[in-house]
Design a protein around this motif. Structure first.
Motif, PDB file in Angstrom:
ATOM      1  N   GLU A 224     -33.253  73.235  15.600  1.00 56.26           N
ATOM      2  CA  GLU A 224     -32.291  72.171  15.828  1.00 56.26           C
ATOM      3  C   GLU A 224     -32.735  71.358  17.038  1.00 56.26           C
ATOM      4  OE1 GLU A 224     -28.952  74.832  16.114  1.00 56.26           O
ATOM      5  OE2 GLU A 224     -28.423  74.508  14.007  1.00 56.26           O
ATOM      6  N   ALA A 225     -31.955  70.362  17.400  1.00 47.32           N
ATOM      7  CA  ALA A 225     -32.373  69.451  18.470  1.00 47.32           C
ATOM      8  C   ALA A 225     -32.689  70.180  19.770  1.00 47.32           C
ATOM      9  CB  ALA A 225     -31.289  68.401  18.703  1.00 47.32           C
ATOM     10  N   ASP A 226     -31.872  71.176  20.109  1.00 46.42           N
ATOM     11  CA  ASP A 226     -32.066  71.847  21.394  1.00 46.42           C
ATOM     12  C   ASP A 226     -32.091  73.357  21.277  1.00 46.42           C
ATOM     13  OD1 ASP A 226     -29.465  72.217  20.702  1.00 46.42           O
ATOM     14  OD2 ASP A 226     -28.595  71.489  22.570  1.00 46.42           O
ATOM     15  N   GLY A 227     -32.361  73.880  20.072  1.00 50.13           N
ATOM     16  CA  GLY A 227     -32.368  75.325  19.938  1.00 50.13           C
ATOM     17  C   GLY A 227     -32.924  75.785  18.604  1.00 50.13           C
ATOM     18  N   ILE A 228     -32.886  77.105  18.415  1.00 49.37           N
ATOM     19  CA  ILE A 228     -33.367  77.747  17.193  1.00 49.37           C
ATOM     20  C   ILE A 228     -32.359  78.819  16.808  1.00 49.37           C
ATOM     21  CG2 ILE A 228     -35.321  78.881  16.061  1.00 49.37           C
ATOM     22  CD1 ILE A 228     -37.025  78.157  18.518  1.00 49.37           C
ATOM     23  N   ARG A 229     -32.066  78.958  15.518  1.00 53.21           N
ATOM     24  CA  ARG A 229     -31.166  80.004  15.063  1.00 53.21           C
ATOM     25  C   ARG A 229     -31.664  80.577  13.747  1.00 53.21           C
ATOM     26  NH1 ARG A 229     -27.528  78.012  11.096  1.00 53.21           N
ATOM     27  NH2 ARG A 229     -27.574  75.727  10.895  1.00 53.21           N
TER      28      ARG A 229
END
Length: 259
Positions: A224-229
């Motif tokens: 995602e724009a500012d992370g990973i999941r």
């Protein structure tokens, strides 16, 4: 997992395995650390968009770290230190149903089997008080090698990877759950299989591990724009002839990617 602030650029070259020249938006060229021991085949080319993180730690030789590359299909995670944390967060939040329900999670768990073999595995899960005794041992491998519609591991021969499978098999033989998680760190591909052409021995050992009761999961990582999941599971194919195998028979699960 929240990523640090990311800076856009374009990669110029990767060299000496752990270094990359990257041109930032203002025209400045910086040298970035490449935290990836693999070949990174199909994960970069000159001019590809990248994102970097920056550290102000004066002890670091290089302030910039290569985090992600876009080869046209979306972000590919380059930093191999990230997937373990993403999977650990996914387990803790209940986003990986087969690994839910264990109140205690530890990272980098030392394990010694009854046969004397020993090593460290990425995650241990349990519910005991002190001292911590894992009931589940999990090893995580970062996967970025794309072969048509298939994501494969490894992208270079890995004796260490075979040793991890041996430890998981030993754990299963002693009554623990052993789980091999392949973290699919790019958006393309609709199934996972061993990279037979690169490391035949690893593919054979993975087949042996699955037959011995080691659970094999392939989980998509969503950038995602500012992370990973953690996203959905992907079918696992352990047959050398390329025939598909239902991922649920190897410990897979289906999850809505929006959750």
């Amino acid at each position: 997992m929240q990523l640090p602030t990311l800076t856009a650029g374009r990669i110029v070259r990767r060299y000496k395995r752990f270094l990359a020249d990257v041109t930032l938006a203002d025209g400045t060229t910086v040298v970035a650390h490449v935290p990836n021991t693999g070949s990174m085949a199909g994960c970069w080319e000159p001019g590809a968009p990248v994102q970097l993180s920056h550290s102000d730690d004066p002890r670091r030789k290089l302030a910039w770290t290569l985090e992600r590359v876009d080869m046209g299909g979306g972000w590919i995670g380059i930093n191999t230190a990230r997937p373990n944390a993403v999977i650990a967060e996914g387990i803790a939040s209940g986003a990986i149903p087969p690994l839910a329900g264990y109140p205690r999670l530890r990272r980098e768990v030392a394990y010694r089997a009854a046969d004397g073999s020993a090593g460290r595995l990425d995650i241990g899960l349990g519910d005991d008080a002190q001292p911590f005794r894992p009931r589940v041992l999990v090893e995580v491998k970062n996967v970025t090698l794309l072969d048509g519609d298939c994501l494969r591991f490894p992208d270079a021969r890995t004796e260490r990877g075979r040793r991890h499978l041996d430890l998981l098999m030993a754990a299963v033989a002693e009554g623990l759950r052993g789980v091999m998680v392949f973290a699919l760190n790019r958006p393309e591909g609709d199934r996972f299989a061993p990279a037979w052409a690169i490391d035949q021995a690893y593919g054979e050992r993975l087949q042996q591990a699955a037959a011995a009761g080691v659970e094999v999961m392939a989980l998509r990582l969503l950038h995602e724009a500012d992370g990973i999941r953690v996203g959905a599971s992907v079918p696992v194919d352990l047959q050398q002839d390329g025939s598909r195998q239902d991922g649920s028979r190897q410990g897979g699960f289906q999850q809505d990617g929006s959750g």
